[in-house]
Design an enzyme around this catalytic site. Structure first.
Site, PDB file in Angstrom:
ATOM      1  N   LYS A   2     -21.155 -19.718  -9.261  1.00  0.00           N
ATOM      2  CA  LYS A   2     -20.461 -19.586 -10.543  1.00  0.00           C
ATOM      3  C   LYS A   2     -19.031 -19.120 -10.320  1.00  0.00           C
ATOM      4  O   LYS A   2     -18.085 -19.618 -10.950  1.00  0.00           O
ATOM      5  CB  LYS A   2     -21.215 -18.578 -11.419  1.00  0.00           C
ATOM      6  N   TYR A  29       0.857  -1.181   0.000  1.00  0.00           N
ATOM      7  CA  TYR A  29       0.000   0.000   0.000  1.00  0.00           C
ATOM      8  C   TYR A  29       0.895   1.232   0.000  1.00  0.00           C
ATOM      9  O   TYR A  29       1.941   1.246  -0.639  1.00  0.00           O
ATOM     10  CB  TYR A  29      -0.968  -0.058   1.195  1.00  0.00           C
TER      11      TYR A  29
END
Length: 392
Positions: A94, A39
């Site tokens: 899915k 970060y």
């Protein structure tokens, strides 16, 4: 189902507590140095590099291996228009199938709109976060326009699995069934029961794979689709111009008279007498789920090969044989779109996995066969490069 019918002890509900997926880190985050690299301040250098060369997003983010699984909840399984929140368990499912079978990360996106323009706008705005868009459980005929417009607007693969995943596996299965029976695709007379998203895509895929369009007859709920019909949508009118050269009229019984193949993708029941009117040595794919158009045991009285969409009968036509490998191959090639040749290549790869061990009860691989996705991915990537749509 009301909330009072939810049984926390039911293993299905227990499995779904908290959802079926989560985000995990691929880098260590255990020290101040780790944080400064993953970060701020280190991440700013990567941002600046991508701003200067947007193509670097594929190398330095998850975009190159991540797809969005997008629905509006309008045609979920056999449940119909149940809305975006109720569709989420299917989209989660899915997404985990993408990961398990194709090594592709996937994010469920359930949109609270069924307006075509709004869906296209939303997905277009989300597209920079993904390497591909898998459209799922969006009702016809809107699904055709949504896919077409997104395919034109975006430089990444767009794939409506309810159409093309089914069509790819059907072509693979029919290729192997005809091989088993020593038949050629171009000699088969095919009746398709159902002219929704799957029926239209299956018809076009079979023709792309070698079936003679003149020998294809498609039926919707009102009967055979042909030029005499004044009630056809634009999509069905296009299908009428492409198929049924003999101009046959009537219902599914007439469509099946002397046919070699029945592809059922409608959910409507087909009487045994109609199946009995098929030519000898026939093939039936009754794919409605959970209730096939004709019961497989009934069909087996009259034809040589039977397939369904169910896991409790042989020859399950399952989309999981297609979509993980299709997207894996498209992402590996950094394809800008999915072409017809890529779909045909996927079907050929699926068929090839079991082509040397064919029996009437095994014309397609098991959905759990670990050979399938890598074979499909390689074939799709090669086809993408051959078609000039690959960037890698």
């Amino acid at each position: 189902m009301s909330s009072s019918s939810v049984d926390p002890a039911d293993p299905v509900f227990r499995l779904h507590v908290g959802g079926k997926m989560a985000v995990t880190s691929t880098v260590p985050l255990t020290s101040r140095e780790d944080l400064s690299l993953a970060y701020t301040p280190g991440v700013a250098r990567v941002c600046e590099a991508i701003a200067a060369d947007p193509a670097l997003v594929d190398e330095y983010t998850w975009v190159s291996h991540t797809v969005a699984v997008v629905t509006d909840g309008s045609a979920v399984l056999g449940l119909g228009n149940i809305g975006p929140r109720a569709a989420m368990p299917v989209m989660e499912g899915k997404a985990v199938l993408f990961k398990q079978f194709g090594g592709v990360d996937a994010v469920p996106i359930c949109l609270d709109t069924q307006d075509v323009d709004e869906i296209v706008t939303a997905v277009t705005a989300l597209a920079p976060s993904f390497g591909g868009i898998n459209l799922e459980d969006i009702s016809a005929p809107r699904c055709f326009e949504i896919e077409r417009r997104l395919d034109e607007a975006l430089g990444i693969p767009v794939f409506h699995d309810d159409q093309h995943g089914t069509a790819i596996v059907v072509l693979a299965a029919l290729r192997n069934a005809s091989r088993l029976l020593n038949r050629k695709l171009g000699d088969l007379r095919v009746a398709v029961s159902g002219a929704g998203a799957a029926g239209i895509a299956v018809t076009k895929m079979l023709i792309a794979g070698g079936v003679n369009p003149d020998d294809v007859v498609v039926c919707d709920s009102r009967g055979i689709i042909g030029p005499d019909r004044a009630d056809l949508t634009a999509t069905k009118a296009e299908l009428a111009a492409l198929t049924n050269a003999a101009g046959r009229r009537g219902d599914i019984t007439e469509a099946l008279r002397d046919a070699d193949v029945l592809i059922g993708v409608s959910g409507g029941q087909i009487p045994e007498a109609a199946v009995a009117g098929m030519a000898s040595g026939g093939i039936v794919f009754a794919l409605a789920n959970p209730t096939p158009e004709v019961h497989p045991e009934v069909a087996a009285r009259h034809v040589e090969v039977v397939a369904t969409g169910r896991s409790d009968y042989p020859n399950q036509i399952n989309n999981v044989l297609a979509f993980p490998g299709v997207f894996r191959g498209a992402l590996d090639a950094r394809a800008t779109r999915i072409t017809e040749n890529m779909k045909v290549a996927a079907a050929d790869a699926i068929a090839g996995v079991v082509s040397e061990t064919l029996t009437a009860d095994a014309i397609v691989p098991s959905p759990l066969d670990p050979r399938v996705a890598p074979a499909v991915a390689q074939a799709v990537a090669e086809a993408a490069r051959a078609d000039g749509v690959a960037r890698a």
